[in-house]
Design a protein around this motif. Structure first.
Motif, PDB file in Angstrom:
ATOM      1  N   ASP A   1       3.328  31.077  14.566  1.00 42.41           N
ATOM      2  CA  ASP A   1       2.447  31.628  13.528  1.00 42.41           C
ATOM      3  C   ASP A   1       2.837  31.098  12.151  1.00 42.41           C
ATOM      4  O   ASP A   1       1.976  30.846  11.305  1.00 42.41           O
TER       5      ASP A   1
ATOM      6  N   ALA B   1      -5.165  30.766  18.934  1.00 39.50           N
ATOM      7  CA  ALA B   1      -3.894  31.151  18.329  1.00 39.50           C
ATOM      8  C   ALA B   1      -3.882  30.875  16.829  1.00 39.50           C
ATOM      9  O   ALA B   1      -3.088  31.468  16.088  1.00 39.50           O
TER      10      ALA B   1
ATOM     11  N   ARG C   1       9.822  34.482  23.989  1.00 41.55           N
ATOM     12  CA  ARG C   1       8.408  34.444  23.630  1.00 41.55           C
ATOM     13  C   ARG C   1       8.185  35.058  22.247  1.00 41.55           C
ATOM     14  O   ARG C   1       7.340  34.591  21.471  1.00 41.55           O
TER      15      ARG C   1
ATOM     16  N   VAL D   1       6.290  32.966  19.344  1.00 42.48           N
ATOM     17  CA  VAL D   1       5.052  33.377  18.664  1.00 42.48           C
ATOM     18  C   VAL D   1       5.282  33.481  17.163  1.00 42.48           C
ATOM     19  O   VAL D   1       4.448  33.042  16.356  1.00 42.48           O
TER      20      VAL D   1
ATOM     21  N   ARG E   1       2.931  29.697  26.561  1.00 39.75           N
ATOM     22  CA  ARG E   1       3.997  30.475  25.938  1.00 39.75           C
ATOM     23  C   ARG E   1       3.429  31.427  24.902  1.00 39.75           C
ATOM     24  O   ARG E   1       3.887  32.571  24.769  1.00 39.75           O
ATOM     25  N   TYR E   2       2.466  30.975  24.119  1.00 38.53           N
ATOM     26  CA  TYR E   2       1.943  31.810  23.040  1.00 38.53           C
ATOM     27  C   TYR E   2       1.241  33.044  23.593  1.00 38.53           C
ATOM     28  O   TYR E   2       1.434  34.152  23.083  1.00 38.53           O
TER      29      TYR E   2
END
Length: 269
Positions: free
Chosen positions: A101, A150, A93, A97, A264-265
């Protein structure tokens, strides 16, 4: 010490301590050959040498079929690696992330290039005049909750004072149709250019409903730029058919979208 003797000593030092032009810095011949092979891939312009990317045609074919409303980030190795890591089920994870990003930032940066700007003249610290550009006022972001949130930080990193609205749309349990549960926008949303943020376009139904809500608030579809990371051909086509004036910006068009992105994020998988 005379000049001839000093020259002889310097020549002896150079020959015994400095590598010559035809001697590799690395004594490992295999490493040198591997490095040279890697460089050929970037230096050789002959496309027959490099293996073509198997899915590169999917996005380009969809772009031609859908039209100029669909804009794709130019595919390079950096973007391809980020796409691969995000799709890999073994990715942790933290790595997910981090890479998400990075990809979001690239999409946001390109999205800003789609906004209107005007020419301006500024004075440099040395007193010289510089002819530049500045963005027109009246831009804002709108995230479709929850996955769209996100992308908010990536937008704020580029435009720290930009206003961001939110809209929550979920499928009705009985009818399975997209239903608006919450919407909050700047009061003058109808006069702004909107960066609509939604990472994954699968069916396109959620985005279509979000655009309808924005239109109910007086915003024209031509003033909406949809920022997305991944899209299916069906999703992009559905949105453009419903709103021909909208602009869709994404990194990839592929029949299978990573719909696990939001879970997941935010760590809810």
């Amino acid at each position: 010490m005379n000049a001839v003797c000093r020259f002889s000593m310097e020549k002896h030092f150079i020959e015994n301590n400095m590598p010559c032009h035809n001697q590799p810095l690395n004594n490992n011949v295999n490493d040198s050959q591997e490095h040279a092979a890697k460089q050929v891939r970037f230096a050789d312009s002959d496309e027959s040498v490099a293996e073509p990317r198997r899915d590169s045609g999917t996005s380009s074919d969809a772009q031609r079929a859908i039209g100029p409303q669909l804009k794709l980030l130019p595919l390079n190795d950096q973007i391809r690696e980020l796409q691969t890591i995000i799709r890999d089920k073994t990715t942790t994870r933290g790595d997910f992330v981090f890479c998400a990003d990075r990809l979001i930032r690239l999409v946001v940066e390109e999205g800003l290039n789609q906004l209107p700007y005007s020419e301006c003249t500024v004075t440099t610290p040395t007193g010289h005049k510089y002819e530049g550009v500045k963005f027109e006022k009246g831009n804002c972001g709108v995230s479709i909750m929850r996955s769209g949130e996100a992308m908010e930080q990536g937008l704020r990193d580029c435009c720290r004072s930009i206003r961001i609205g939110k809209i929550l749309i979920q499928s009705d349990e009985e009818t399975q149709k997209a239903k608006v549960y919450y919407a909050k926008f700047p009061p003058d949303i109808n006069r702004r250019k909107v960066l609509l943020m939604y990472p994954i376009l699968s069916t396109g139904n959620t985005v279509i409903e979000a655009v309808r809500v924005l239109r109910e608030h007086g915003l024209l579809a031509k003033h909406i730029i949809l920022l997305s990371l991944f899209s299916t051909p069906h999703g992009a086509r559905s949105i453009v058919q419903e709103f021909p004036d909208i602009t869709i910006l994404t990194t990839e068009v592929h029949p299978v979208a990573p719909t696990h992105f939001g879970q997941r994020y935010f760590g809810t998988d």
